[in-house]
Design a protein around this motif. Structure first.
Motif, PDB file in Angstrom:
ATOM      1  N   SER A  12       0.973  -1.207   0.030  1.00 22.51           N
ATOM      2  CA  SER A  12      -0.108   0.154   0.126  1.00 22.51           C
ATOM      3  C   SER A  12       0.895   1.255   0.098  1.00 22.51           C
ATOM      4  O   SER A  12       1.993   1.204   0.498  1.00 22.51           O
ATOM      5  CB  SER A  12      -0.840   0.076   1.121  1.00 22.51           C
ATOM      6  OG  SER A  12      -0.136  -0.018   2.237  1.00 22.51           O
ATOM      7  N   VAL A  20      -5.396   6.221  -0.011  1.00 25.28           N
ATOM      8  CA  VAL A  20      -4.585   5.210  -0.113  1.00 25.28           C
ATOM      9  C   VAL A  20      -4.746   4.470  -1.085  1.00 25.28           C
ATOM     10  O   VAL A  20      -5.940   3.891  -1.487  1.00 25.28           O
ATOM     11  CB  VAL A  20      -4.730   4.302   1.484  1.00 25.28           C
ATOM     12  CG1 VAL A  20      -3.910   3.177   1.487  1.00 25.28           C
ATOM     13  CG2 VAL A  20      -4.211   5.352   2.640  1.00 25.28           C
ATOM     14  N   TYR A  50     -11.695  -2.330   6.351  1.00 21.78           N
ATOM     15  CA  TYR A  50     -11.132  -1.034   6.885  1.00 21.78           C
ATOM     16  C   TYR A  50     -12.236  -0.258   7.592  1.00 21.78           C
ATOM     17  O   TYR A  50     -11.700   0.931   7.951  1.00 21.78           O
ATOM     18  CB  TYR A  50     -10.578  -0.233   5.648  1.00 21.78           C
ATOM     19  CG  TYR A  50      -9.538  -0.761   4.975  1.00 21.78           C
ATOM     20  CD1 TYR A  50      -8.339  -0.623   5.358  1.00 21.78           C
ATOM     21  CD2 TYR A  50      -9.685  -1.866   3.806  1.00 21.78           C
ATOM     22  CE1 TYR A  50      -7.119  -1.454   4.810  1.00 21.78           C
ATOM     23  CE2 TYR A  50      -8.474  -2.568   3.217  1.00 21.78           C
ATOM     24  CZ  TYR A  50      -7.308  -2.106   3.800  1.00 21.78           C
ATOM     25  OH  TYR A  50      -6.209  -2.968   3.454  1.00 21.78           O
ATOM     26  N   ARG A  75      -8.589   8.434   2.845  1.00 23.08           N
ATOM     27  CA  ARG A  75      -7.874   8.387   4.189  1.00 23.08           C
ATOM     28  C   ARG A  75      -8.883   9.073   5.226  1.00 23.08           C
ATOM     29  O   ARG A  75      -9.654   9.960   4.963  1.00 23.08           O
ATOM     30  CB  ARG A  75      -6.669   8.985   4.175  1.00 23.08           C
ATOM     31  CG  ARG A  75      -5.693   8.391   3.438  1.00 23.08           C
ATOM     32  CD  ARG A  75      -4.074   9.180   3.362  1.00 23.08           C
ATOM     33  NE  ARG A  75      -3.807   9.202   5.089  1.00 23.08           N
ATOM     34  CZ  ARG A  75      -2.691   8.585   5.178  1.00 23.08           C
ATOM     35  NH1 ARG A  75      -1.756   8.078   4.444  1.00 23.08           N
ATOM     36  NH2 ARG A  75      -2.096   8.808   6.484  1.00 23.08           N
ATOM     37  N   ASP A  86       0.257   6.619  10.050  1.00 29.34           N
ATOM     38  CA  ASP A  86       1.194   5.935   8.606  1.00 29.34           C
ATOM     39  C   ASP A  86       1.329   6.776   7.789  1.00 29.34           C
ATOM     40  O   ASP A  86       0.507   7.050   6.754  1.00 29.34           O
ATOM     41  CB  ASP A  86       0.165   4.725   8.506  1.00 29.34           C
ATOM     42  CG  ASP A  86       0.981   4.078   7.382  1.00 29.34           C
ATOM     43  OD1 ASP A  86       2.220   4.237   6.864  1.00 29.34           O
ATOM     44  OD2 ASP A  86       0.165   2.991   6.899  1.00 29.34           O
ATOM     45  N   GLY A  89       1.529   5.924   4.170  1.00 32.63           N
ATOM     46  CA  GLY A  89       0.261   4.848   3.911  1.00 32.63           C
ATOM     47  C   GLY A  89       0.810   3.267   3.579  1.00 32.63           C
ATOM     48  O   GLY A  89       0.253   2.783   2.983  1.00 32.63           O
ATOM     49  N   GLN A  92      -1.305  -0.036   5.238  1.00 40.30           N
ATOM     50  CA  GLN A  92      -2.596  -0.098   5.122  1.00 40.30           C
ATOM     51  C   GLN A  92      -2.992  -1.414   4.242  1.00 40.30           C
ATOM     52  O   GLN A  92      -4.137  -1.754   4.292  1.00 40.30           O
ATOM     53  CB  GLN A  92      -3.157   1.157   4.493  1.00 40.30           C
ATOM     54  CG  GLN A  92      -2.848   2.337   5.228  1.00 40.30           C
ATOM     55  CD  GLN A  92      -3.326   2.258   6.693  1.00 40.30           C
ATOM     56  OE1 GLN A  92      -4.520   1.931   6.694  1.00 40.30           O
ATOM     57  NE2 GLN A  92      -2.431   2.523   7.408  1.00 40.30           N
TER      58      GLN A  92
END
Length: 107
Positions: A12, A20, A50, A75, A86, A89, A92
């Motif tokens: 990711s 992302v 997610y 995001r 993060d 990214g 992820q």
């Protein structure tokens, strides 16, 4: 089989400061085709993994030439701002790692 074991690449990265992108690439055309045809990779799965609204998902695209698919979503917190855990990214992809993929009896 878990997606992590089936994929050659599972990564990711940021797609700008507000999105992302997750890339999943395969080195076996048969595995890629089975996963694509199975429909297991869909907005409902991504939304659940997610914990995001389906409307936050901007793309789920399969690329036959690359033997892979790409998922892009908004995001919750923009990259580099307060509470961002993060900034690149780069972590992820983890929720997708343990997705079970049924490749049939010969795999």
């Amino acid at each position: 089989m878990k997606l992590y074991d089936a994929a050659a690449v599972l990564r990711s990265k940021n797609s700008g400061p507000f999105e992302v992108t997750v890339d999943v690439l395969f080195d076996d055309p048969e595995i890629y085709d089975k996963i694509k045809r199975s429909g297991v990779i869909n907005a409902e799965l991504v939304s659940r993994l997610y914990n995001i609204a389906p409307e936050s998902i901007t793309h789920i695209v399969f690329f036959d030439q690359a033997l892979g698919f790409k998922i892009t979503f908004a995001r919750a917190i923009s990259s580099g701002t307060f509470l961002d855990r993060d900034v690149y990214g780069a972590q992820q992809h983890a929720p997708l790692m343990d997705v079970e993929i049924d490749l049939g009896p010969d795999r």
